[in-house]
Write a protein that holds these residues in place. Structure first.
Motif, PDB file in Angstrom:
ATOM      1  N   LEU A 104      54.915  54.324  56.496  1.00  0.00           N
ATOM      2  CA  LEU A 104      54.201  53.088  56.842  1.00  0.00           C
ATOM      3  C   LEU A 104      54.911  52.343  57.966  1.00  0.00           C
ATOM      4  CD1 LEU A 104      53.101  51.637  53.375  1.00  0.00           C
ATOM      5  CD2 LEU A 104      51.724  52.883  55.049  1.00  0.00           C
ATOM      6  N   ARG A 105      56.248  52.332  57.951  1.00  0.00           N
ATOM      7  CA  ARG A 105      56.992  51.611  58.983  1.00  0.00           C
ATOM      8  C   ARG A 105      56.747  52.212  60.358  1.00  0.00           C
ATOM      9  NH1 ARG A 105      57.546  48.275  61.778  1.00  0.00           N
ATOM     10  NH2 ARG A 105      59.436  47.256  62.469  1.00  0.00           N
ATOM     11  N   ARG A 130      59.081  46.749  42.069  1.00  0.00           N
ATOM     12  CA  ARG A 130      58.247  46.113  43.091  1.00  0.00           C
ATOM     13  C   ARG A 130      58.730  44.709  43.423  1.00  0.00           C
ATOM     14  NH1 ARG A 130      55.880  49.784  45.762  1.00  0.00           N
ATOM     15  NH2 ARG A 130      53.659  49.786  45.601  1.00  0.00           N
ATOM     16  N   ASP A 134      58.931  52.526  52.745  1.00  0.00           N
ATOM     17  CA  ASP A 134      58.131  53.715  53.024  1.00  0.00           C
ATOM     18  C   ASP A 134      58.213  53.942  54.534  1.00  0.00           C
ATOM     19  OD1 ASP A 134      56.086  55.556  53.621  1.00  0.00           O
ATOM     20  OD2 ASP A 134      54.818  54.819  51.988  1.00  0.00           O
ATOM     21  N   PRO A 177      56.797  42.835  53.366  1.00  0.00           N
ATOM     22  CA  PRO A 177      56.006  43.606  54.337  1.00  0.00           C
ATOM     23  C   PRO A 177      55.355  44.812  53.650  1.00  0.00           C
ATOM     24  CG  PRO A 177      58.282  43.261  55.097  1.00  0.00           C
ATOM     25  CD  PRO A 177      58.214  42.777  53.697  1.00  0.00           C
ATOM     26  N   ASP A 178      54.262  45.327  54.209  1.00  0.00           N
ATOM     27  CA  ASP A 178      53.537  46.431  53.575  1.00  0.00           C
ATOM     28  C   ASP A 178      54.400  47.668  53.356  1.00  0.00           C
ATOM     29  OD1 ASP A 178      53.669  47.108  56.287  1.00  0.00           O
ATOM     30  OD2 ASP A 178      51.655  47.964  56.322  1.00  0.00           O
ATOM     31  N   TYR A 179      55.384  47.901  54.224  1.00  0.00           N
ATOM     32  CA  TYR A 179      56.232  49.086  54.091  1.00  0.00           C
ATOM     33  C   TYR A 179      57.352  48.913  53.064  1.00  0.00           C
ATOM     34  CZ  TYR A 179      59.119  46.367  57.318  1.00  0.00           C
ATOM     35  OH  TYR A 179      59.844  45.378  57.899  1.00  0.00           O
ATOM     36  N   HIS A 229      49.985  56.208  54.343  1.00  0.00           N
ATOM     37  CA  HIS A 229      50.702  56.395  53.082  1.00  0.00           C
ATOM     38  C   HIS A 229      50.222  57.681  52.416  1.00  0.00           C
ATOM     39  CE1 HIS A 229      52.544  55.552  49.222  1.00  0.00           C
ATOM     40  NE2 HIS A 229      51.375  55.836  48.663  1.00  0.00           N
ATOM     41  N   ASN A 279      55.069  39.999  47.904  1.00  0.00           N
ATOM     42  CA  ASN A 279      55.017  39.255  49.163  1.00  0.00           C
ATOM     43  C   ASN A 279      55.930  39.787  50.261  1.00  0.00           C
ATOM     44  OD1 ASN A 279      53.176  37.455  47.944  1.00  0.00           O
ATOM     45  ND2 ASN A 279      54.888  36.319  47.064  1.00  0.00           N
TER      46      ASN A 279
END
Length: 157
Positions: A63-64, A37, A60, A42-44, A69, A40
């Motif tokens: 998500l992009r 991991r 992911d 981007p969510d994807y 998800h 901070n």
């Protein structure tokens, strides 16, 4: 319609949809594994995947593209692709629900991306191919990642 010739592409699924990227961009296909991991991002951005000692930035793709998800399954794969962005090549791992096959498309049968009626911005789509079992969306991986996205991914890695 496009010019004559053929395009070989790796087809993959995200939910009920079928997508493809040119074989020339695919380095390899990995079984799903947990990523290291990165905070901070981007969510994807899922993190880094170890590829023989090299950390590959892994995203992911669901998500992009604005899809929800889903938890990984035994069919989940990571497509390691070369993404040409801003005059250089970014190596990314794209998490997909499943890899289907390598397909050959007649370039004359590749249609332009529709401007309406799709969930993703048409700039993400290099073309659409109609097959007996439905449509295959050819993904323009370079367009999925803007200059800002690239900067964020490089900084995170």
């Amino acid at each position: 319609m496009r010019s004559a010739g053929e395009l070989q592409a790796v087809t993959f699924g995200l939910g009920a949809e079928t997508f493809a990227v040119p074989v020339a961009l695919v380095r390899e296909i990995l079984d799903w594994s947990e990523t290291f991991r990165i905070p901070n991002g981007p969510d994807y951005l899922m993190g880094l995947t170890d590829l023989r000692g090299e950390g590959i930035t892994t995203i992911d793709l669901r998500l992009r593209l604005g899809l929800p998800h889903v938890a990984p399954t035994p069919s989940t794969r990571i497509l390691v692709v070369d993404v040409p962005v801003d005059g250089r090549t970014l190596v990314l791992g794209l998490v997909v629900d499943r890899v289907l096959e390598v397909s050959t498309f007649d370039c004359r049968h590749i249609g332009d991306a529709p401007d309406i009626g799709i969930r993703w911005p048409s700039r993400y789509i290099a073309g659409v191919v109609k097959r007996a079992e439905g449509f295959v969306v050819l993904v323009d991986v370079a367009q999925i990642f803007s200059s800002a996205d690239t900067a964020a991914l490089v900084a995170a890695a």
